[in-house]
Design an enzyme around this catalytic site. Structure first.
Site, PDB file in Angstrom:
ATOM      1  N   LYS A 100     -12.971  52.989  32.324  1.00  0.00           N
ATOM      2  CA  LYS A 100     -14.404  52.723  32.128  1.00  0.00           C
ATOM      3  C   LYS A 100     -14.712  51.340  32.686  1.00  0.00           C
ATOM      4  O   LYS A 100     -14.345  50.320  32.114  1.00  0.00           O
ATOM      5  CB  LYS A 100     -14.795  52.754  30.652  1.00  0.00           C
ATOM      6  CG  LYS A 100     -16.319  52.753  30.513  1.00  0.00           C
ATOM      7  CD  LYS A 100     -16.831  52.063  29.281  1.00  0.00           C
ATOM      8  CE  LYS A 100     -17.171  50.614  29.444  1.00  0.00           C
ATOM      9  NZ  LYS A 100     -18.289  50.279  30.332  1.00  0.00           N
ATOM     10  N   GLU A 143     -16.768  29.449  25.585  1.00  0.00           N
ATOM     11  CA  GLU A 143     -16.735  29.885  26.985  1.00  0.00           C
ATOM     12  C   GLU A 143     -18.173  30.107  27.437  1.00  0.00           C
ATOM     13  O   GLU A 143     -18.870  30.959  26.888  1.00  0.00           O
ATOM     14  CB  GLU A 143     -15.939  31.190  27.093  1.00  0.00           C
ATOM     15  CG  GLU A 143     -15.787  31.648  28.514  1.00  0.00           C
ATOM     16  CD  GLU A 143     -15.070  32.987  28.616  1.00  0.00           C
ATOM     17  OE1 GLU A 143     -15.450  33.918  27.893  1.00  0.00           O
ATOM     18  OE2 GLU A 143     -14.143  33.079  29.421  1.00  0.00           O
ATOM     19  N   GLU A 199      -6.892  41.040  27.788  1.00  0.00           N
ATOM     20  CA  GLU A 199      -7.104  39.842  28.622  1.00  0.00           C
ATOM     21  C   GLU A 199      -8.504  39.353  28.291  1.00  0.00           C
ATOM     22  O   GLU A 199      -9.485  40.004  28.640  1.00  0.00           O
ATOM     23  CB  GLU A 199      -7.011  40.201  30.113  1.00  0.00           C
ATOM     24  CG  GLU A 199      -5.683  40.784  30.556  1.00  0.00           C
ATOM     25  CD  GLU A 199      -4.549  39.784  30.531  1.00  0.00           C
ATOM     26  OE1 GLU A 199      -4.826  38.568  30.402  1.00  0.00           O
ATOM     27  OE2 GLU A 199      -3.392  40.207  30.609  1.00  0.00           O
ATOM     28  N   CYS A 240     -12.639  33.914  34.158  1.00  0.00           N
ATOM     29  CA  CYS A 240     -12.016  33.683  32.851  1.00  0.00           C
ATOM     30  C   CYS A 240     -11.040  32.512  32.887  1.00  0.00           C
ATOM     31  O   CYS A 240     -10.869  31.820  31.900  1.00  0.00           O
ATOM     32  CB  CYS A 240     -11.323  34.948  32.382  1.00  0.00           C
ATOM     33  SG  CYS A 240     -10.193  35.619  33.594  1.00  0.00           S
TER      34      CYS A 240
HETATM   35  P1  NAD Z   1     -17.459  42.467  27.497  1.00  0.00           P
HETATM   36  O1  NAD Z   1     -16.415  42.255  26.473  1.00  0.00           O
HETATM   37  O2  NAD Z   1     -18.876  42.451  27.064  1.00  0.00           O
HETATM   38  O3  NAD Z   1     -17.269  43.868  28.223  1.00  0.00           O
HETATM   39  C1  NAD Z   1     -16.046  44.236  28.809  1.00  0.00           C
HETATM   40  C2  NAD Z   1     -15.964  45.741  28.877  1.00  0.00           C
HETATM   41  O4  NAD Z   1     -15.945  46.259  27.541  1.00  0.00           O
HETATM   42  C3  NAD Z   1     -17.162  46.396  29.563  1.00  0.00           C
HETATM   43  O5  NAD Z   1     -16.711  47.511  30.299  1.00  0.00           O
HETATM   44  C4  NAD Z   1     -18.013  46.832  28.394  1.00  0.00           C
HETATM   45  O6  NAD Z   1     -18.870  47.911  28.711  1.00  0.00           O
HETATM   46  C5  NAD Z   1     -16.951  47.244  27.390  1.00  0.00           C
HETATM   47  N1  NAD Z   1     -17.416  47.240  25.998  1.00  0.00           N
HETATM   48  C6  NAD Z   1     -18.454  46.563  25.456  1.00  0.00           C
HETATM   49  N2  NAD Z   1     -18.555  46.843  24.134  1.00  0.00           N
HETATM   50  C7  NAD Z   1     -17.565  47.713  23.833  1.00  0.00           C
HETATM   51  C8  NAD Z   1     -17.147  48.354  22.624  1.00  0.00           C
HETATM   52  N3  NAD Z   1     -17.770  48.166  21.473  1.00  0.00           N
HETATM   53  N4  NAD Z   1     -16.053  49.154  22.689  1.00  0.00           N
HETATM   54  C9  NAD Z   1     -15.394  49.348  23.841  1.00  0.00           C
HETATM   55  N5  NAD Z   1     -15.754  48.776  25.012  1.00  0.00           N
HETATM   56  C10 NAD Z   1     -16.829  47.963  25.014  1.00  0.00           C
HETATM   57  O7  NAD Z   1     -17.167  41.383  28.606  1.00  0.00           O
HETATM   58  P2  NAD Z   1     -17.963  41.100  29.947  1.00  0.00           P
HETATM   59  O8  NAD Z   1     -19.231  40.418  29.568  1.00  0.00           O
HETATM   60  O9  NAD Z   1     -18.041  42.342  30.773  1.00  0.00           O
HETATM   61  O10 NAD Z   1     -16.985  40.104  30.702  1.00  0.00           O
HETATM   62  C11 NAD Z   1     -16.961  38.746  30.447  1.00  0.00           C
HETATM   63  C12 NAD Z   1     -15.822  38.374  29.534  1.00  0.00           C
HETATM   64  O11 NAD Z   1     -14.592  38.853  30.055  1.00  0.00           O
HETATM   65  C13 NAD Z   1     -15.616  36.888  29.409  1.00  0.00           C
HETATM   66  O12 NAD Z   1     -15.383  36.546  28.065  1.00  0.00           O
HETATM   67  C14 NAD Z   1     -14.364  36.619  30.224  1.00  0.00           C
HETATM   68  O13 NAD Z   1     -13.654  35.493  29.890  1.00  0.00           O
HETATM   69  C15 NAD Z   1     -13.603  37.838  30.001  1.00  0.00           C
HETATM   70  N6  NAD Z   1     -12.625  38.010  31.059  1.00  0.00           N
HETATM   71  C16 NAD Z   1     -11.287  37.834  30.786  1.00  0.00           C
HETATM   72  C17 NAD Z   1     -10.355  37.960  31.778  1.00  0.00           C
HETATM   73  C18 NAD Z   1      -8.892  37.778  31.547  1.00  0.00           C
HETATM   74  O14 NAD Z   1      -8.135  38.282  32.338  1.00  0.00           O
HETATM   75  N7  NAD Z   1      -8.464  37.110  30.516  1.00  0.00           N
HETATM   76  C19 NAD Z   1     -10.761  38.293  33.051  1.00  0.00           C
HETATM   77  C20 NAD Z   1     -12.118  38.446  33.290  1.00  0.00           C
HETATM   78  C21 NAD Z   1     -13.035  38.322  32.274  1.00  0.00           C
END
Ligand code: NAD
Length: 486
Positions: free
Chosen positions: A185, A393, A260, A294
């Protein structure tokens, strides 16, 4: 800047077709869910395409396909799996330009950077997994036991929007190389590049059900994947809050998770560092992909005797972060991914200034293009290490700078974070830099500008996550360990 050339760039003007299907069981399939997701170009604020919003029935179908495919896929010889991944690499390589342009459209990454990072890096990662998949099974003996690694099963992969294909590839290629099957997804903001990957998967002829795509809202499709009884492992990249929610869902059935999550990484500049290089590299790192990275070094820690000198260099470097259309060759800083992200980032800048930070560059009144979700490259100095902008962040082009008086204090400030994803240390004495690097509670540290290594384990300490991606460590995340006594 050449705005006319940007406006007529084929990457910007070529229409992107709506997608109406999901990829399940080896073919494009009509979704059960009836909703659609509108994909916006954050530079023009126009909707550029639509994709389906799948539902829980679509997840059930995709998981069933992945479960059925697991037996035959995991039973293939390593060389056979490697040959499939090699074909996928060829099919995706042929789409590299399209991948870069698509991410420049749906996310806003400047095309030059998108070509290298958003399209090039996933290919590098996939190539590394072609090699690893083809290596003979790694077994070893402990006394009378033969220790083997076996694929964990069906992997649910849930990914964010900031490096959309790279984050997908780190999971999908690693899982497939290990012998697992996958239900993906992707993020709602950037689903179009995932469709390009699945076009390549179809063209490469991966066996039916080995990789499945279900787009849709996280609260529906993501939750259903995380909670599904036939998903053996959930591999998630995204925010710490959603990662915690997914862990709860998986814990109910003792399913494995790899997370991650976020970061607030420190760039520690000791007094004997090559200051211009350390500061300029640090500024570029903090603002890469408009700060939506990130691993970004969003806290710059500078030894006090060189603090003001560092701020002057940082201000000049930030001023060079030209805002503009991602298809303009002169653009360094594209828009943020969404209007909501822009408002969040502006809120943090206001909070930082209200908490007493000194504005060195950018800020809320700095000029930005009339249209698009832009925020100027912003540097805040004299930031209290415990304050909101030093702790949370921000995920935007905001760098905070903090002075310190000793190596000891630098380590304490760097580790004063609930995150522990990345970081950097700069010193004229490599042993001294290594000693500081060893004391940082973080999953990766770059010493004196050491380059990103796509084969090195990637992941976080503390609330930055659980588990590692990339390279051998990344593949091993998708294996169960079995001991056979003889
Ligand atoms: P997010 O957590 O909002 O969403 C990530 C994914 O999870 C999306 O596909 C989203 O649709 C899905 N999601 C949202 N709610 C959900 C739920 N209740 N159950 C299951 N899935 C759900 O994050 P984002 O805004 O897309 O990305 C930004 C964040 O990602 C930042 O905090 C960033 O630091 C982190 N990030 C971490 C890494 C790493 O490798 N450590 C890499 C990139 C981004």
């Amino acid at each position: 800047m050449d705005l006319a050339a940007a406006a007529t760039h084929p990457g910007r003007t070529t229409p992107i077709a709506d997608r109406t299907q999901l990829f399940i069981g080896g073919r494009w399939t009509a979704p059960h869910g009836t909703g659609v997701i509108a994909v916006e170009d954050p530079t023009t604020e126009q909707v550029i395409a639509h994709v389906p919003a799948g539902d829980t029935v679509d997840v059930d179908r995709a998981v069933a396909a992945a479960k059925a495919a697991f037996g035959p896929w995991s039973a293939l010889a390593p060389a056979e799996r490697a040959a499939f991944l090699d074909r996928l690499h060829a099919a995706l390589s042929a789409r590299a330009e399209d991948v870069a342009a698509t991410v420049a459209r749906e996310l806003g990454t400047p095309l030059r950077i998108a070509t290298k990072v958003q399209a090039g890096l996933p290919l590098t990662v996939l190539r590394s997994y072609v090699e690893l998949a083809g290596q003979p099974e790694s077994t070893h003996t402990v006394g009378n036991s033969l220790i083997v690694g076996e694929p964990v099963g069906v992997v649910g992969a849930i990914t964010p929007w900031n490096y959309p294909l790279h984050q997908i590839m780190a999971k999908v290629a690693g899982a497939l190389a290990a012998g697992c099957t996958v239900v993906l997804k992707p993020a709602d903001l950037t689903p179009l590049v995932a469709y390009l990957l699945f076009d390549a998967i179809e063209e490469a002829g991966l066996p039916a059900g080995v990789a499945n795509l279900v787009t849709g809202p996280g609260s529906v499709v993501g939750s259903a994947i995380a909670a599904h009884p036939d998903v053996d492992m959930v591999s998630f990249t995204g925010s710490t809050a959603v990662g915690a929610r997914i862990s709860h869902l998986a814990a109910d059935r003792i399913a494995r998770v790899a997370l991650e999550l976020g970061g607030k990484s420190a760039n520690v500049i000791l007094e004997d560092a090559d200051l211009p290089r350390a500061v300029k590299t640090g500024v570029a790192n903090a603002f890469l992909n408009s700060g939506q990275t990130c691993t970004a070094w969003t806290r710059m820690l500078v030894h006090r005797p060189r603090y003001e000198e560092a701020l002057a260099i940082a201000a000049e470097a930030a001023a060079g972060q030209t805002l503009g259309d991602p298809f303009d060759r002169g653009t360094r800083l594209g828009p943020l991914a969404s209007a909501a992200q822009r408002e969040t980032v502006r809120g943090y800048i206001a909070q930082g200034l209200a908490d007493g930070a000194r504005l060195i560059a950018g800020g809320l009144d700095a000029p930005v293009p009339d249209r698009g979700h832009f925020v100027a490259a912003t540097v805040l100095a004299d930031v209290d290490p415990d304050s909101t902008v030093a702790q949370e962040e921000i995920f935007g082009p905001v760098l905070v700078v903090i002075p310190f008086d000793s190596d000891e204090e630098a380590v304490a400030i760097a580790n004063n974070s609930r995150y522990g994803l990345a970081g950097a240390v700069w010193s004229g004495d490599e042993d001294r830099a290594l000693a500081v690097a060893r004391r940082l509670r973080t999953g990766a540290v770059d010493v004196n500008g050491g380059a990103f290594n796509p084969l090195a384990p990637f992941g976080g300490f503390k609330q930055s996550g659980i588990g590692r991606e990339l390279g051998r460590h990344g593949l091993d995340e998708f294996l169960e360990t079995k001991a056979i006594q003889r």
